[in-house]
Write an enzyme that holds these catalytic residues in place. Sequence first.
Site, PDB file in Angstrom:
ATOM      1  N   THR A 134       0.819  -1.212   0.000  1.00 60.52           N
ATOM      2  CA  THR A 134       0.000   0.000   0.000  1.00 60.52           C
ATOM      3  C   THR A 134       0.856   1.266   0.000  1.00 60.52           C
ATOM      4  O   THR A 134       2.002   1.236   0.459  1.00 60.52           O
ATOM      5  CB  THR A 134      -0.898  -0.020   1.257  1.00 60.52           C
ATOM      6  OG1 THR A 134      -1.497   1.256   1.423  1.00 60.52           O
ATOM      7  CG2 THR A 134      -0.095  -0.303   2.533  1.00 60.52           C
ATOM      8  N   ASP A 135       0.259   2.359  -0.451  1.00 56.95           N
ATOM      9  CA  ASP A 135       0.974   3.651  -0.369  1.00 56.95           C
ATOM     10  C   ASP A 135       1.011   4.185   1.063  1.00 56.95           C
ATOM     11  O   ASP A 135       1.747   5.126   1.358  1.00 56.95           O
ATOM     12  CB  ASP A 135       0.333   4.675  -1.321  1.00 56.95           C
ATOM     13  CG  ASP A 135      -1.133   4.971  -1.025  1.00 56.95           C
ATOM     14  OD1 ASP A 135      -1.709   4.350  -0.104  1.00 56.95           O
ATOM     15  OD2 ASP A 135      -1.720   5.823  -1.720  1.00 56.95           O
ATOM     16  N   GLU A 136       0.213   3.570   1.968  1.00 61.69           N
ATOM     17  CA  GLU A 136       0.163   4.094   3.338  1.00 61.69           C
ATOM     18  C   GLU A 136       1.488   3.928   4.071  1.00 61.69           C
ATOM     19  O   GLU A 136       1.722   4.571   5.092  1.00 61.69           O
ATOM     20  CB  GLU A 136      -0.956   3.414   4.135  1.00 61.69           C
ATOM     21  CG  GLU A 136      -2.303   3.672   3.531  1.00 61.69           C
ATOM     22  CD  GLU A 136      -3.456   3.595   4.512  1.00 61.69           C
ATOM     23  OE1 GLU A 136      -3.230   3.502   5.725  1.00 61.69           O
ATOM     24  OE2 GLU A 136      -4.601   3.625   4.031  1.00 61.69           O
ATOM     25  N   TYR A 159      -2.031  -0.432  11.017  1.00 60.00           N
ATOM     26  CA  TYR A 159      -2.150  -1.118   9.722  1.00 60.00           C
ATOM     27  C   TYR A 159      -0.947  -0.788   8.840  1.00 60.00           C
ATOM     28  O   TYR A 159      -0.271  -1.674   8.309  1.00 60.00           O
ATOM     29  CB  TYR A 159      -3.450  -0.696   9.007  1.00 60.00           C
ATOM     30  CG  TYR A 159      -3.437  -1.005   7.524  1.00 60.00           C
ATOM     31  CD1 TYR A 159      -3.535  -2.324   7.072  1.00 60.00           C
ATOM     32  CD2 TYR A 159      -3.316   0.010   6.562  1.00 60.00           C
ATOM     33  CE1 TYR A 159      -3.500  -2.617   5.703  1.00 60.00           C
ATOM     34  CE2 TYR A 159      -3.281  -0.276   5.208  1.00 60.00           C
ATOM     35  CZ  TYR A 159      -3.372  -1.590   4.788  1.00 60.00           C
ATOM     36  OH  TYR A 159      -3.334  -1.881   3.443  1.00 60.00           O
ATOM     37  N   LYS A 163       2.071  -3.272   7.397  1.00 55.47           N
ATOM     38  CA  LYS A 163       2.371  -3.461   5.967  1.00 55.47           C
ATOM     39  C   LYS A 163       3.827  -3.048   5.685  1.00 55.47           C
ATOM     40  O   LYS A 163       4.535  -3.714   4.914  1.00 55.47           O
ATOM     41  CB  LYS A 163       1.421  -2.635   5.092  1.00 55.47           C
ATOM     42  CG  LYS A 163      -0.025  -3.093   5.087  1.00 55.47           C
ATOM     43  CD  LYS A 163      -0.238  -4.483   4.522  1.00 55.47           C
ATOM     44  CE  LYS A 163      -0.074  -4.567   3.025  1.00 55.47           C
ATOM     45  NZ  LYS A 163      -0.442  -5.920   2.506  1.00 55.47           N
TER      46      LYS A 163
HETATM   47  P1  NAD Z   1      -9.792  -7.348   2.188  1.00 57.02           P
HETATM   48  O1  NAD Z   1      -9.814  -7.059   3.638  1.00 57.02           O
HETATM   49  O2  NAD Z   1     -11.000  -7.080   1.365  1.00 57.02           O
HETATM   50  O3  NAD Z   1      -9.397  -8.882   1.943  1.00 57.02           O
HETATM   51  C1  NAD Z   1      -8.393  -9.531   2.685  1.00 57.02           C
HETATM   52  C2  NAD Z   1      -8.548 -11.023   2.453  1.00 57.02           C
HETATM   53  O4  NAD Z   1      -7.482 -11.692   3.171  1.00 57.02           O
HETATM   54  C3  NAD Z   1      -9.858 -11.616   2.971  1.00 57.02           C
HETATM   55  O5  NAD Z   1     -10.405 -12.508   2.029  1.00 57.02           O
HETATM   56  C4  NAD Z   1      -9.452 -12.352   4.244  1.00 57.02           C
HETATM   57  O6  NAD Z   1     -10.288 -13.450   4.540  1.00 57.02           O
HETATM   58  C5  NAD Z   1      -8.042 -12.786   3.886  1.00 57.02           C
HETATM   59  N1  NAD Z   1      -7.192 -13.028   5.071  1.00 57.02           N
HETATM   60  C6  NAD Z   1      -7.058 -12.233   6.165  1.00 57.02           C
HETATM   61  N2  NAD Z   1      -6.203 -12.795   7.039  1.00 57.02           N
HETATM   62  C7  NAD Z   1      -5.763 -13.946   6.481  1.00 57.02           C
HETATM   63  C8  NAD Z   1      -4.855 -14.957   6.883  1.00 57.02           C
HETATM   64  N3  NAD Z   1      -4.207 -14.896   8.058  1.00 57.02           N
HETATM   65  N4  NAD Z   1      -4.640 -16.003   6.076  1.00 57.02           N
HETATM   66  C9  NAD Z   1      -5.300 -16.098   4.869  1.00 57.02           C
HETATM   67  N5  NAD Z   1      -6.173 -15.185   4.456  1.00 57.02           N
HETATM   68  C10 NAD Z   1      -6.408 -14.106   5.236  1.00 57.02           C
HETATM   69  O7  NAD Z   1      -8.524  -6.552   1.629  1.00 57.02           O
HETATM   70  P2  NAD Z   1      -8.313  -5.817   0.236  1.00 57.02           P
HETATM   71  O8  NAD Z   1      -8.820  -4.444   0.340  1.00 57.02           O
HETATM   72  O9  NAD Z   1      -8.762  -6.713  -0.840  1.00 57.02           O
HETATM   73  O10 NAD Z   1      -6.716  -5.718   0.229  1.00 57.02           O
HETATM   74  C11 NAD Z   1      -5.944  -6.798  -0.287  1.00 57.02           C
HETATM   75  C12 NAD Z   1      -4.467  -6.440  -0.156  1.00 57.02           C
HETATM   76  O11 NAD Z   1      -4.200  -5.250  -0.899  1.00 57.02           O
HETATM   77  C13 NAD Z   1      -4.014  -6.155   1.275  1.00 57.02           C
HETATM   78  O12 NAD Z   1      -2.728  -6.698   1.428  1.00 57.02           O
HETATM   79  C14 NAD Z   1      -3.981  -4.644   1.363  1.00 57.02           C
HETATM   80  O13 NAD Z   1      -3.004  -4.233   2.287  1.00 57.02           O
HETATM   81  C15 NAD Z   1      -3.583  -4.288  -0.052  1.00 57.02           C
HETATM   82  N6  NAD Z   1      -4.054  -2.970  -0.530  1.00 57.02           N
HETATM   83  C16 NAD Z   1      -5.367  -2.631  -0.431  1.00 57.02           C
HETATM   84  C17 NAD Z   1      -5.796  -1.411  -0.954  1.00 57.02           C
HETATM   85  C18 NAD Z   1      -7.246  -0.987  -0.886  1.00 57.02           C
HETATM   86  O14 NAD Z   1      -7.554   0.152  -1.238  1.00 57.02           O
HETATM   87  N7  NAD Z   1      -8.161  -1.841  -0.474  1.00 57.02           N
HETATM   88  C19 NAD Z   1      -4.866  -0.551  -1.568  1.00 57.02           C
HETATM   89  C20 NAD Z   1      -3.530  -0.945  -1.639  1.00 57.02           C
HETATM   90  C21 NAD Z   1      -3.131  -2.154  -1.120  1.00 57.02           C
HETATM   91  O1  DAU Z   2      -4.163   3.943   0.441  1.00 56.48           O
HETATM   92  C1  DAU Z   2      -4.353   2.560   0.368  1.00 56.48           C
HETATM   93  C2  DAU Z   2      -5.213   2.097   1.527  1.00 56.48           C
HETATM   94  O2  DAU Z   2      -6.528   2.560   1.262  1.00 56.48           O
HETATM   95  C3  DAU Z   2      -5.195   0.588   1.704  1.00 56.48           C
HETATM   96  O3  DAU Z   2      -3.902   0.173   2.043  1.00 56.48           O
HETATM   97  C4  DAU Z   2      -6.189   0.166   2.802  1.00 56.48           C
HETATM   98  O4  DAU Z   2      -6.247  -1.249   2.880  1.00 56.48           O
HETATM   99  C5  DAU Z   2      -7.559   0.711   2.440  1.00 56.48           C
HETATM  100  O5  DAU Z   2      -8.474   0.397   3.468  1.00 56.48           O
HETATM  101  C6  DAU Z   2      -7.496   2.213   2.226  1.00 56.48           C
HETATM  102  O6  DAU Z   2      -7.222   2.893   3.462  1.00 56.48           O
HETATM  103  P1  DAU Z   2      -7.971   4.259   3.852  1.00 56.48           P
HETATM  104  O7  DAU Z   2      -7.905   4.436   5.305  1.00 56.48           O
HETATM  105  O8  DAU Z   2      -7.509   5.378   3.001  1.00 56.48           O
HETATM  106  O9  DAU Z   2      -9.473   3.850   3.366  1.00 56.48           O
HETATM  107  P2  DAU Z   2     -10.917   4.093   4.026  1.00 56.48           P
HETATM  108  O10 DAU Z   2     -11.900   3.684   2.989  1.00 56.48           O
HETATM  109  O11 DAU Z   2     -11.016   3.498   5.371  1.00 56.48           O
HETATM  110  O12 DAU Z   2     -10.958   5.673   4.176  1.00 56.48           O
HETATM  111  C7  DAU Z   2     -10.778   6.537   3.066  1.00 56.48           C
HETATM  112  C8  DAU Z   2     -10.841   7.958   3.591  1.00 56.48           C
HETATM  113  O13 DAU Z   2     -12.173   8.244   4.011  1.00 56.48           O
HETATM  114  C9  DAU Z   2      -9.965   8.206   4.791  1.00 56.48           C
HETATM  115  O14 DAU Z   2      -9.442   9.539   4.716  1.00 56.48           O
HETATM  116  C10 DAU Z   2     -10.919   8.109   5.978  1.00 56.48           C
HETATM  117  C11 DAU Z   2     -12.227   8.603   5.403  1.00 56.48           C
HETATM  118  N1  DAU Z   2     -13.459   7.994   5.965  1.00 56.48           N
HETATM  119  C12 DAU Z   2     -13.540   6.637   5.979  1.00 56.48           C
HETATM  120  C13 DAU Z   2     -14.678   6.020   6.476  1.00 56.48           C
HETATM  121  C14 DAU Z   2     -14.775   4.517   6.533  1.00 56.48           C
HETATM  122  C15 DAU Z   2     -14.497   8.801   6.390  1.00 56.48           C
HETATM  123  O15 DAU Z   2     -14.418  10.042   6.348  1.00 56.48           O
HETATM  124  N2  DAU Z   2     -15.628   8.195   6.868  1.00 56.48           N
HETATM  125  C16 DAU Z   2     -15.749   6.833   6.947  1.00 56.48           C
HETATM  126  O16 DAU Z   2     -16.805   6.335   7.418  1.00 56.48           O
END
Ligand code: NAD
Ligand code: DAU
Length: 361
Positions: A134-136, A159, A163
Site C-alpha cells: 500500500t501507499d500508506e 495497519y 504493511k
Molecule cells: P480485504 O480485507 O477485502 O481482503 C483480505 C482477504 O485476506 C480476505 O479474504 C481475508 O479473509 C483474507 N485473510 C485475512 N487474514 C488472512 C490470513 N491470516 N490467512 C489467509 N487469508 C487471510 O482486503 P483488500 O482491500 O482486498 O486488500 C488486499 C491487499 O491489498 C491487502 O494486502 C492490502 O493491504 C492491499 N491494498 C489494499 C488497498 C485498498 O484500497 N483496499 C490498496 C492498496 C493495497
Molecule cells: O491507500 C491505500 C489504503 O486505502 C489501503 O492500504 C487500505 O487497505 C484501504 O483500506 C485504504 O485505506 P484508507 O484508510 O484510506 O481507506 P478508508 O476507505 O477506510 O478511508 C478513506 C478515507 O475516508 C480516509 O481519509 C478516511 C475517510 N473515511 C472513511 C470512512 C470509513 C471517512 O471520512 N468516513 C468513513 O466512514
Amino acid sequence: MRRILITGGAGFIGSNFVLHMRSAHPEDRIIVLDKLTYAGNLDNLKSLSNDPNYRFIRGDIGDFNLLEDIFTGEDIDIVVNFAAESHVDRSILGPKAFIETNILGTFALLEAARKSWLKDGKAPEDKKFLHVSTDEVYGSLGETGFFVETTPYSPNSPYAASKASSDHLVRAYHHTYGLPVLTTNCSNNYGPFQFPEKLIPLMIINALKGKPLPVYGDGKNVRDWLYVGDHCTAIDTVLSKGRPGETYNVGGRNEWKNIDIVSLVCDIIDEKAAGDKKLAGSYPFNGKRKSLIEFVKDRPGHDRRYAIDCGRIERELGWSPKFTFEKGIRDTVEWYINNRPWWEGIISGEYLEYYKLQYSR
Ligand code: NAD
Ligand code: DAU
C-alpha cells in the site's frame, strides 16, 4: 501452465484479481488460500466453483505446515500475496490481528517459498513472489508532492506499520537469500466486492438507505483513487514484466477530498433515483442525499493526503490505468444497486457489531 497461489483471494482486490487472471490467462492453475475472516467471501468466486483448474483452500497464511503441503503438493510457481487485515479503523481498535497476519503471516509465506524454491541456492527462472502493499507505508503528504518508490517509509497507523514491516521482510528475503520478489504499493482501490466498511461502499449503501454519512474530521483528507480492475492489470503486468527485487508504485492520478467523493456519490444516487421509479421505490428518500452528511470525530492519526507517482510502472512496464473515475464510480454505484443481496448479507452480521463499537469510541 503457471501454478499460482493467490492468498486473500476471497477478499475485495484478491477476488477481482482471481477473476481477472481466470479470463486473461485461462491456462494457469489458480490456488486460492484464504482464512475467510469477516472480509473474505466465497460468493465473490462462485463463478469458478466448477473450474477444474481452480482450487480453494481455507487456511491461514501463518500456518507453516499447511504452506509446506501446498508448495509441495501444488508445485507453486508464483505467489501473489493479498492476504491481510486491511482496514485502518480496525487496526486502531485492535492491532493484534494486523501483526499476526500482515507481519507473521507474510514471514511464514516467505519462509515457505524460500524452502521450496531455493533448495539449490538459486530459485528457478519461473518462480516469483509478488507482495501486494500500500501507499500508506510512506506516511502523509502535505499540500504538494507525490510518493515515489524511493520515498522513505513513515507509516502512521498500526495497519500501515504492519504493511511496512512486511514490505521490509520481503525486501530482505531478496537481498539476503535471493528470493525473486516483487512489491507493488498501490493507492486506494474502489469497485465491486469491496467490504462496506471502506469509504465508498459504506457511503453508497448508507446513501441508498437514507442513513447518516459519517465524514471524519473536516472531510478534506485526500486519497488517490484507482479502479480495482486497473490494480489487477498492474499486478498482472508486474508479474510478467517486473524486475525481481524491484518495487512499483500503482495509482490513479486521481486525487479527491473525501467530502467531494461523498457528495458525488449522493448526486449520482439522487440522479439515478430521479430517473428510475423502481429504484426510487426501493430506496424512498425526500430531498437531497447530501443532507445525510455528518462530520464526525476524526480518525486518530488520520493521514492528510496520499498521492502516487506511478511513472516507473508506466515508463518501464507500459502499464497505465484505463478507467476514468467518472465511469468507475458510476459503475461501482450501479454494482452495489444491482448486488443488494451481497451486501445485505454482510451488514446484517458481524460487521454491525464492529460499526457500533467504532462509533462509540
Ligand atoms: P480485504 O480485507 O477485502 O481482503 C483480505 C482477504 O485476506 C480476505 O479474504 C481475508 O479473509 C483474507 N485473510 C485475512 N487474514 C488472512 C490470513 N491470516 N490467512 C489467509 N487469508 C487471510 O482486503 P483488500 O482491500 O482486498 O486488500 C488486499 C491487499 O491489498 C491487502 O494486502 C492490502 O493491504 C492491499 N491494498 C489494499 C488497498 C485498498 O484500497 N483496499 C490498496 C492498496 C493495497
Ligand atoms: O491507500 C491505500 C489504503 O486505502 C489501503 O492500504 C487500505 O487497505 C484501504 O483500506 C485504504 O485505506 P484508507 O484508510 O484510506 O481507506 P478508508 O476507505 O477506510 O478511508 C478513506 C478515507 O475516508 C480516509 O481519509 C478516511 C475517510 N473515511 C472513511 C470512512 C470509513 C471517512 O471520512 N468516513 C468513513 O466512514
